[in-house]
Design a protein around this motif. Structure first.
Motif, PDB file in Angstrom:
ATOM      1  N   GLY A  83       0.781  -1.226   0.000  1.00 13.72           N
ATOM      2  CA  GLY A  83       0.000   0.000   0.000  1.00 13.72           C
ATOM      3  C   GLY A  83       0.810   1.271   0.000  1.00 13.72           C
ATOM      4  N   ARG A  84       2.133   1.198  -0.134  1.00 16.66           N
ATOM      5  CA  ARG A  84       2.989   2.385  -0.068  1.00 16.66           C
ATOM      6  C   ARG A  84       3.482   2.761  -1.458  1.00 16.66           C
ATOM      7  NH1 ARG A  84       8.506   3.411   0.465  1.00 16.66           N
ATOM      8  NH2 ARG A  84       9.031   5.335   1.592  1.00 16.66           N
ATOM      9  N   MET A  85       3.449   4.068  -1.767  1.00 14.99           N
ATOM     10  CA  MET A  85       3.862   4.552  -3.078  1.00 14.99           C
ATOM     11  C   MET A  85       4.855   5.696  -2.951  1.00 14.99           C
ATOM     12  SD  MET A  85      -0.011   4.533  -4.470  1.00 14.99           S
ATOM     13  CE  MET A  85      -0.504   4.745  -2.744  1.00 14.99           C
ATOM     14  N   THR A 103      -3.808   8.034   2.848  1.00 16.34           N
ATOM     15  CA  THR A 103      -3.284   9.396   2.708  1.00 16.34           C
ATOM     16  C   THR A 103      -4.338  10.308   2.098  1.00 16.34           C
ATOM     17  OG1 THR A 103      -1.012   8.621   2.431  1.00 16.34           O
ATOM     18  CG2 THR A 103      -1.520  10.834   1.625  1.00 16.34           C
ATOM     19  N   PHE A 104      -4.473  11.495   2.672  1.00 16.46           N
ATOM     20  CA  PHE A 104      -5.357  12.528   2.129  1.00 16.46           C
ATOM     21  C   PHE A 104      -4.520  13.764   1.831  1.00 16.46           C
ATOM     22  CE2 PHE A 104      -8.160   9.766   4.517  1.00 16.46           C
ATOM     23  CZ  PHE A 104      -9.238   9.612   3.667  1.00 16.46           C
ATOM     24  N   GLY A 130      -0.043  14.926   4.808  1.00 21.92           N
ATOM     25  CA  GLY A 130       0.163  14.492   6.180  1.00 21.92           C
ATOM     26  C   GLY A 130       0.176  12.984   6.331  1.00 21.92           C
ATOM     27  N   PRO A 131       0.429  12.499   7.531  1.00 27.25           N
ATOM     28  CA  PRO A 131       0.439  11.058   7.788  1.00 27.25           C
ATOM     29  C   PRO A 131      -0.899  10.421   7.420  1.00 27.25           C
ATOM     30  CG  PRO A 131       1.337  12.264   9.659  1.00 27.25           C
ATOM     31  CD  PRO A 131       0.740  13.286   8.745  1.00 27.25           C
ATOM     32  N   ARG A 158      -0.870   4.409   1.219  1.00 26.48           N
ATOM     33  CA  ARG A 158       0.025   5.454   1.739  1.00 26.48           C
ATOM     34  C   ARG A 158       0.867   6.060   0.622  1.00 26.48           C
ATOM     35  NH1 ARG A 158       0.802   1.219   5.571  1.00 26.48           N
ATOM     36  NH2 ARG A 158       0.088   1.730   7.689  1.00 26.48           N
ATOM     37  N   MET A 159       0.835   7.367   0.516  1.00 24.72           N
ATOM     38  CA  MET A 159       1.672   8.084  -0.439  1.00 24.72           C
ATOM     39  C   MET A 159       2.821   8.755   0.306  1.00 24.72           C
ATOM     40  SD  MET A 159       0.729  11.285  -2.963  1.00 24.72           S
ATOM     41  CE  MET A 159       0.731  12.498  -1.616  1.00 24.72           C
TER      42      MET A 159
END
Length: 307
Positions: free
Chosen positions: A111-113, A185-186, A215-216, A271-272
């Protein structure tokens, strides 16, 4: 002079930032809409009309692609508009700054980019975004893309506009299509606009995609709680919509089908990582509660936005 295509939250913020810095802005939309400011000229035109857009972009330093077709119109509208904007920027010798997203990456195992994550999307909208970026890079135009996650901010199409506000306005529980506790992430629309303006002016950015400072990652459940606190309304009860519901609805309802295609973003961690942009350009994310207070102050405008 700068040309901004699109007058949604991103385009309008870009135009305001530039105008407040004393820059001349020409905003191009089908309706001729946009912020009122002495330095902002609003023009009604079709951004897919290459000849007209080239005429309007003559003499421009930067052409900002802040357009946002409805999900159901992506396949028909994105390529003609992107092609016209590339041609217009090339004729003017302008920088082409693109408002991007994370669709091109597709689902990730963890899920991390980051900006180095391969563009491996298999969904239709992801493939469209990949080709748009590749076409811009291949054109020889100085181009840059700012990529953001799901938006928060006044007028933004988001979880807040689609899920929370209807529940608040009806006094009922909210049914969200996703895992309510998965980190996500937003990105604040104002941060996207500031990042676009910064990247368009910095030669280090050209030919690359950059993640907008954000942000986180937080869960939809926490987002809802913090929005309700910012808006001064009772906490909305949240329920997770089973994944099959939207997919089944998509067999008959076009917008449900388009949303279901992207549901992997909300049923797992998403998550970005924007640390590279932050280190390189000295940009930071706006505090989420500031963005949520802005969103709440413009709740009627936000509720009216549609994907």
């Amino acid at each position: 002079m700068h040309v901004v295509v699109g007058s949604g939250p991103i385009g309008s913020n870009v135009a305001r930032i530039l105008a407040e810095q004393g820059e001349q802005v020409r905003m191009v939309t089908r309706s001729g809409s946009g912020p009122e400011h002495p330095l902002i000229e609003r023009v009604a035109a079709d951004a897919s009309d290459t000849a007209r857009l080239t005429e309007l972009t003559r003499g421009a330093e930067v052409l900002y692609n802040c357009a946002n077709p409805k999900y159901t119109e992506w396949a028909d509208k994105w390529f003609p508009m992107n092609d016209a904007m590339i041609a217009a920027a090339k004729a003017a010798g302008a920088v082409y700054a693109i408002t991007g997203n994370l669709y091109g990456y597709g689902p990730q195992p963890d899920g991390r980019m980051t900006e180095n994550t391969p563009l491996a999307a298999t969904g239709r909208k992801g493939r469209i975004r990949i080709k748009m970026w590749q076409d811009a890079l291949a054109s020889g135009v100085r181009t840059v893309e700012a990529r953001a996650s799901d938006y928060v901010g006044a007028g933004a199409v988001s979880t807040i506009s689609a899920v929370l506000l209807p529940a608040i306005n009806s006094g009922r529980a909210a049914w969200a299509p996703g895992d309510l506790d998965a980190p996500h992430t937003f990105t604040y629309t104002g941060d996207m606009a500031r990042t676009l303006v910064t990247l368009a002016r910095d030669e280090r950015a050209y030919g690359k995609a950059w993640h907008v400072p954000s942000g986180p990652a937080i869960s939809m459940r926490e987002l809802a709680a913090r929005y309700c606190a910012a808006a001064g309304v009772p906490l909305v009860k949240m329920h997770s919509l089973p994944r099959f519901v939207m997919r089944t609805a998509g067999l008959a309802v076009p917008i449900a089908r388009e949303l279901a295609e992207m549901d992997y973003q909300f049923y797992a961690p998403f998550r970005m990582d924007s640390s590279l942009t932050e280190r390189t350009f000295g940009l930071t994310a706006t505090d989420l509660d500031v963005a949520l207070r802005e969103t709440a102050a413009a709740a009627e405008i936000t509720a009216a936005r549609r994907m």
